[in-house]
Design an enzyme around this catalytic site. Structure first.
Site, PDB file in Angstrom:
ATOM      1  N   ASN A 103      -3.356  27.509 -50.219  1.00 60.37           N
ATOM      2  CA  ASN A 103      -4.468  27.513 -49.271  1.00 60.37           C
ATOM      3  C   ASN A 103      -5.633  26.620 -49.699  1.00 60.37           C
ATOM      4  O   ASN A 103      -6.736  26.761 -49.185  1.00 60.37           O
ATOM      5  CB  ASN A 103      -4.959  28.948 -49.045  1.00 60.37           C
ATOM      6  CG  ASN A 103      -3.830  29.863 -48.602  1.00 60.37           C
ATOM      7  OD1 ASN A 103      -3.405  30.739 -49.343  1.00 60.37           O
ATOM      8  ND2 ASN A 103      -3.284  29.597 -47.416  1.00 60.37           N
ATOM      9  N   ILE A 110     -10.820  25.118 -48.736  1.00 59.85           N
ATOM     10  CA  ILE A 110     -10.139  26.405 -48.832  1.00 59.85           C
ATOM     11  C   ILE A 110      -9.871  26.932 -47.431  1.00 59.85           C
ATOM     12  O   ILE A 110     -10.761  26.887 -46.559  1.00 59.85           O
ATOM     13  CB  ILE A 110     -11.012  27.436 -49.577  1.00 59.85           C
ATOM     14  CG1 ILE A 110     -11.427  26.873 -50.936  1.00 59.85           C
ATOM     15  CG2 ILE A 110     -10.272  28.764 -49.734  1.00 59.85           C
ATOM     16  CD1 ILE A 110     -12.568  27.630 -51.574  1.00 59.85           C
ATOM     17  N   CYS A 111      -8.679  27.414 -47.236  1.00 65.81           N
ATOM     18  CA  CYS A 111      -8.381  28.068 -45.968  1.00 65.81           C
ATOM     19  C   CYS A 111      -8.420  29.572 -46.190  1.00 65.81           C
ATOM     20  O   CYS A 111      -7.519  30.139 -46.809  1.00 65.81           O
ATOM     21  CB  CYS A 111      -7.005  27.619 -45.452  1.00 65.81           C
ATOM     22  SG  CYS A 111      -6.569  28.438 -43.904  1.00 65.81           S
ATOM     23  N   LEU A 112      -9.490  30.198 -45.758  1.00 61.12           N
ATOM     24  CA  LEU A 112      -9.645  31.639 -45.980  1.00 61.12           C
ATOM     25  C   LEU A 112     -10.372  32.207 -44.772  1.00 61.12           C
ATOM     26  O   LEU A 112     -11.453  31.716 -44.408  1.00 61.12           O
ATOM     27  CB  LEU A 112     -10.439  31.877 -47.272  1.00 61.12           C
ATOM     28  CG  LEU A 112     -10.709  33.321 -47.669  1.00 61.12           C
ATOM     29  CD1 LEU A 112      -9.401  34.080 -47.869  1.00 61.12           C
ATOM     30  CD2 LEU A 112     -11.551  33.380 -48.931  1.00 61.12           C
ATOM     31  N   LEU A 145      -2.468  24.808 -46.601  1.00 56.27           N
ATOM     32  CA  LEU A 145      -3.099  23.478 -46.658  1.00 56.27           C
ATOM     33  C   LEU A 145      -2.293  22.600 -47.603  1.00 56.27           C
ATOM     34  O   LEU A 145      -2.377  21.392 -47.570  1.00 56.27           O
ATOM     35  CB  LEU A 145      -4.538  23.581 -47.164  1.00 56.27           C
ATOM     36  CG  LEU A 145      -5.580  24.134 -46.198  1.00 56.27           C
ATOM     37  CD1 LEU A 145      -6.923  24.243 -46.901  1.00 56.27           C
ATOM     38  CD2 LEU A 145      -5.693  23.236 -44.978  1.00 56.27           C
TER      39      LEU A 145
END
Lengths: 176, 837, 101
Positions: A103, A110-112, A145
């Site tokens: 991620n 950051i993919c959160l 990602l």
């Protein structure tokens, strides 16, 4: 050149682009100051943060990889940039230390979900960093990602670990 | 050869005779022709080629002859020295008195006219001897020079120089065996005597109203037309004549230096005496102008006689005029500086003296002296344990104002104030004193605790921003001290801007901004404001009412000073009072039946209960000493709280039973007495209403307080004669009992307000314990930045640590970090601190 | 023998509290008994409100949060936000009047 020096230096430059920051930043400053006090009062937990330069709007965060994970012994630096709408809008958070993770992309993005649509005004620097710390141990492989990392996760543990260590440029674990 | 020898002998004999005989009458001798035989002898010597020997021979002969002719002078000198010896040892102090006493008797050591005449005559004779011998010598040498053409350059030069050389020898001879000191002493007495005569006459004329002026100005205007005559002096012409002559003879005899030294000393001492007498008399009027005017009257008139006449004399006189002016500036300045401490005490009555001093400072370089002297006076007289803090602050404030007057550039204040500020920082009650003085009523300030500074608050020339600069008081003071050490007054003279060391501190807000200076002692306005809030809390809670108009006005002024944000807490406190008043009225009007109160409570009358309801977070830590109120009070409190809740739910009240005030009437025996006391005091009394005596332990338990706390409170009632105590043998604690009639207490203890607020000072602060609060910040920084230098840590603490606000110096931080390094919590390499993992 | 005390006026001191615990508002992190960042005075001017989910916030803070979101949810529990009605006075009467601990 260590990461800290780089991140420490960047905010001074970073302050310029959003010069259009609204004048009334008192409320945000107060809240961030409160958070800083809180963080200082309860250190530990493998996460830490401190304002990066002259302003309270840019912080440096530090996360220790949790034990018994591929990230054990690694210390990651992150940058957190707050807007005047904080805490009603999430801060922009990025890894400054390269991190091999499903991620996290090569730029540190950051993919959160809690940094996006699941953001809540009740979240704080500390909860953000703790969430990212959990994310390291428990990636969300459904929306990667870093597709390579997502593919290796759970499939080839050894290579995953090796790539985590290869990407990692921060301070080596004590005793290593 | 024989004839050459005979020629030489003849010449030697003739010349010796001529030199011994005086060769004419003194001063006019140069014009006289050489005696024929001597001229012939000189030609003979030249013809014999003996010219090179002449100058040496003549010099020896003339000196020998002069020695004989000076016997009269030396005899006179000895005699005069003896006659005036009575005054030889007289110090300047004695002289001063003589001068002040006036003209009654000639004091010992002064010159009579006869003595003056003898001196003049002896000097004249000596001049005549020197002049005639020198003239003769010159003529002879010239003649030989002309007669013997074939002389080498060295010999020619020797012949030409013979007369001047003789003159130089002559002055040594004139000084004689008694030496220059005897001459100096004698001339000093002579000049002093002459100047005293002149001054006396001038004073007499002034008294007779012949001249106008205020005592120091002796007709400055007249000085201009005085010219060369002595008519304007008011002296008999002989006074000037003989003085002028003596001075002229001394010049001729080569005693100019000794003479000038003597009259310079006399004139300066004379001026100084005048100035000292004057300065001691009054600080509340200016003296400088008059002193300057005086310096150009009598002293200058005297000098005019003593200095050469003619063009050269006028130049010398002009130089002296300037010199005396400078001397006056310096002397008046020094006198004022020596008494500066007292002048500051007397501020503002001493303003004229300070104005004098200011003018002196701008014309001299006394700055360093002022700083050193005033600092010494402050340290010796003010900064000692015996001085009350309020007095120190008062004197500091006066010093600020006085120095502002003296030196608007503000360069003098920092070095002078540094020790005061350092000392005040050590006095724990200093902040409280300053706050009291700032907020006290003018009337309240009159009790010797120093005047009120309340008026200063209205003086808004400084803005709140002035305090926000991140200076550290202590550091700036150290800089100021260092600056003082290497003070170069020239920089002040040339440039009225503050000295570099002082600029960072008081300079920003201007030296005269008293409040900025006082607050700056602590380096941060936060400390100051905290103290203000704690005092405000005491005042408001001790009131027993809601009136706070005056406090509101003070707050408004403080807000102008320090900015609204920093006084937010105080503003909330005052609003709490206003809100409490309103809420109290509302609570009182809630009918008992309107709330679902328990039946028992609905009967409770709360008419005599009122309350101040505070927003706790905005007040300083409230007194923690608590106790359980008596049941009748407790029920009133809970009824009140219930009514409050009915109005304000979900908010509720938390009582602070120990705070507040109670007014009560005590009926004891046949007397009635009124008291205003603290709730615990009142509660204690109420306990005795129902029961005549209580063992200490039982009573303490009833109120839930330790016996020693109870005892502290009960002492008040014992002192009032209301309660008594007795102790059964073997019992550790006493039993208290009520008195049946009012007793005269063992001590006429305190007023009836006693015990309302007993503020207890916090414990002593330990430096490192003080720093420990910042440790998490330091660790936090080093966790996120690997390594940081000292100054960066310092700056980040200043920026981000604000509870408590970071107010340490770089040095303090450095010491603390070193301690952490020693404890192996941190490491330090190449000036970079790191966290140890 | 008389020994009688007549209280003429008892001026007491109390502090008020929203009774929302010692905690801080989850949005502005300021104490409930203080003011939110844009409030000047505590108490009446800075009211505290509860959602039916029992979470409490400064009124100003929750309003701002709700107006910045498409969905009206509690920042803590994401439950649909609804204001809880103010407590009726006297309900918790028995707690009143106690001395500070």
């Amino acid at each position: 050149m260590n990461t800290a020096a780089r991140t420490a230096a960047s905010p001074a430059k970073g302050g310029a682009p959003d010069a259009a920051r609204p004048v009334d930043t008192g409320a945000v400053t107060k809240r961030l100051q409160q958070e800083l006090m809180g963080l200082m009062a309860s250190s530990g937990d493998g996460v830490s943060a401190f304002p990066a330069g002259d302003s309270l709007f840019d912080w440096v965060g530090t996360i220790n990889g949790a034990d018994a994970t591929a990230y054990e012994g690694c210390t990651y630096r992150l940058s957190l940039r707050f807007t005047s709408e904080y805490p009603f809008k999430a801060p922009a958070v990025r890894f400054e230390t390269p991190c091999f993770h499903p991620n996290v992309d090569t730029y540190g993005n950051i993919c959160l979900d809690i940094l996006k649509d699941k953001w809540s005004a009740a979240y704080s620097v500390k909860t953000i960093l703790q969430s990212i710390q959990s994310l390291l141990a428990d990636p969300n492989v459904d929306s990667p990602l870093n597709a390579h990392a997502a593919k290796l996760w759970g499939a080839n543990d050894a290579e995953y670990r090796a790539l985590v260590q290869k990407a990692y440029t921060g301070p080596k674990p004590a005793g290593a | 050869m024989a004839s050459a020898a005979a020629t030489w002998l003849q010449f030697a004999k003739c010349s010796a005779t001529a030199l011994a005989g005086g060769g004419g009458d003194g001063l006019g001798a140069a014009a006289t022709a050489l005696p024929a035989d001597l001229a012939t002898a000189a030609d003979g010597v030249a013809a014999a080629g003996l010219g090179p020997l002449v100058s040496q021979q003549l010099l020896a002969a003339a000196t020998a002859a002069l020695q004989a002719r000076l016997e009269h002078l030396h005899a006179t000198l000895s005699q005069l020295c003896n006659e005036t010896a009575g005054g030889a040892d007289s110090s300047d102090d004695e002289e001063e008195e003589e001068e002040e006493e006036g003209a009654d008797d000639e004091p010992a050591g002064s010159f009579t006219p006869e003595m003056e005449a003898a001196l003049a005559e002896a000097l004249r004779d000596a001049c005549s001897a020197v002049e005639s011998s020198a003239a003769l010598l010159g003529q002879l040498c010239e003649r030989v020079l002309r007669a013997q053409a074939a002389l080498g350059p060295a010999d020619r030069a020797a012949l030409l120089a013979a007369a001047p050389r003789f003159r130089r020898h002559a002055s040594t001879e004139v000084v004689g065996q008694q030496g220059g000191a005897a001459w100096a002493a004698l001339l000093h007495r002579y000049y002093r005597s002459k100047l005293r005569q002149l001054s006396r006459v001038a004073a007499a004329r002034l008294e007779a109203g012949e001249e106008e002026g205020d005592g120091m100005v002796e007709g400055e205007a007249e000085w201009g037309r005085d010219g060369g005559s002595c008519g304007g002096l008011g002296m008999e012409p002989g006074w000037a004549r003989s003085l002028q002559d003596v001075a002229a003879y001394l010049r001729l005899l080569g005693l100019e230096d000794i003479s000038e030294e003597a009259f310079a000393a006399v004139v300066c001492a004379h001026l100084r005496r005048r100035l000292v007498a004057r300065a001691a008399r009054a600080a509340d009027e200016r003296m400088l102008a008059a002193a300057l005017a005086y310096s150009t009257s009598t002293p200058l008139r005297f000098l005019q006689r003593v200095l050469p006449q003619g063009v050269a004399g006028e130049a010398a006189l002009a130089a002296w005029r300037a010199r005396l002016g400078y001397y006056v500036y310096e002397a008046v300045g020094a006198l004022r500086i020596d008494r500066l401490f007292d002048l500051v005490v007397d501020w503002p009555d001493s303003l004229p003296a300070l104005e004098d001093l200011k003018e002196c400072l701008s014309n001299t370089s006394l700055h360093r002296r002022l700083v050193a002297s005033f600092r010494r006076a402050l340290v010796d007289r003010l900064l000692h344990p015996g001085a009350a803090t309020a007095d120190i602050i008062q004197q500091y404030v006066s010093a600020i104002r006085a120095l502002e007057k003296l030196d608007p550039g503000g360069a003098l204040l920092p070095p002078v104030a540094a020790p005061v500020r350092a000392y005040l920082r050590q006095r724990r009650d200093a902040i409280r004193c300053i706050v009291t003085m700032l907020t006290a009523d003018e009337e309240e300030g009159g009790d010797g605790a120093g005047a009120s500074l309340h008026a200063e608050l209205g003086n808004t020339e400084g803005t709140g921003e002035a305090y926000d600069s991140d200076f550290e008081g202590a550091e700036a003071d150290v800089a100021a001290l260092r600056e003082a050490e290497r003070w170069e007054p020239e920089t002040v003279d040339a440039d009225p801007s503050p000295a570099p060391g002082g600029a960072s501190e008081g300079g920003a807000a201007g030296g005269g901004d008293v409040i900025a200076q006082l607050v700056g002692i602590y380096g941060s306005k936060e400390l100051f404001i905290n103290e203000y809030r704690s005092m405000l809390a005491d005042r408001l809670l001790a009131k027993g009412g809601y009136e706070c108009d005056r406090e509101l006005r003070t707050l408004e002024l403080l807000k102008l000073r320090f900015g609204e944000a920093s006084l937010h807490g105080a503003e909330v406190m005052l609003k709490d009072l206003a809100d409490s008043k309103r809420v109290n009225a509302n609570v009182q009007s809630v009918p008992n039946t309107a709330t679902p109160l328990r039946r028992r409570r609905s009967l409770v009358d709360i008419g005599c209960l009122s309350a101040t309801i505070v927003s706790q977070l905005f007040w300083p830590q409230l007194q923690t000493e608590e106790f359980t109120p008596p049941p009748e009070v407790a029920s009133m409190l809970s009824t009140y709280a219930a009514k409050y809740r009915s109005l304000k739910a979900p908010r509720k009240l938390v009582w602070r039973p120990a705070l507040g005030s109670v007014s009560l009437d005590l009926f004891i025996g046949d007397q009635e007495k009124e008291f205003t006391v603290s709730p615990l005091h009142a509660s204690i009394l109420m306990a005795f209403q129902h029961r005549p005596e209580w063992p200490a332990a039982e009573l303490a338990e009833r109120f839930g307080v330790p016996p020693d706390v109870l005892r502290r409170k009960i002492v008040f009632w014992i002192n009032q004669g209301v309660l008594g105590e007795s102790r059964a043998a073997g019992q550790p604690l006493p039993t208290y009992h009520r008195n049946e009639t009012l007793q005269s207490g063992p001590a006429a203890g305190g007023g009836e307000q006693e015990g309302l607020m007993e503020m207890e000072e916090g414990g002593a602060k330990d430096e490192h314990a003080d720093m420990a609060g910042y440790e998490p910040f330091i660790v936090g920084m080093l966790t996120n930045f690997d390594a940081l230098p000292l100054d960066r840590i310092h700056n980040m603490l200043k920026m981000f640590a604000n509870d408590p606000p970071y107010d340490k110096s770089l040095e303090q931080l450095g010491a603390y970090l070193s301690a952490l390094v020693a404890e192996e919590r941190l490491s330090c390499e190449g000036g970079l601190y790191r966290k140890r993992s | 023998m008389t020994f009688d005390v007549k209280i003429k006026k008892w001026h007491a001191v109390a502090s008020w509290t929203w009774n929302a615990g010692d905690d801080v508002c989850g949005i502005c992190r300021m104490p409930f008994d203080g003011c939110p960042p844009d409030g000047k005075f505590p108490g009446d001017d800075s009211p505290v409100v509860w959602g039916i989910c029992t979470h409490a916030f400064h009124l100003q803070c929750i309003n701002r949060w709700l107006s910045s979101q498409a969905e009206q949810k509690c920042p803590f529990c994401r439950r649909q936000w609804e204001f809880k009605q103010a407590v009726v006075g006297g309900e918790e009467d028995s707690e009143d009047g106690a001395a500070a601990p």
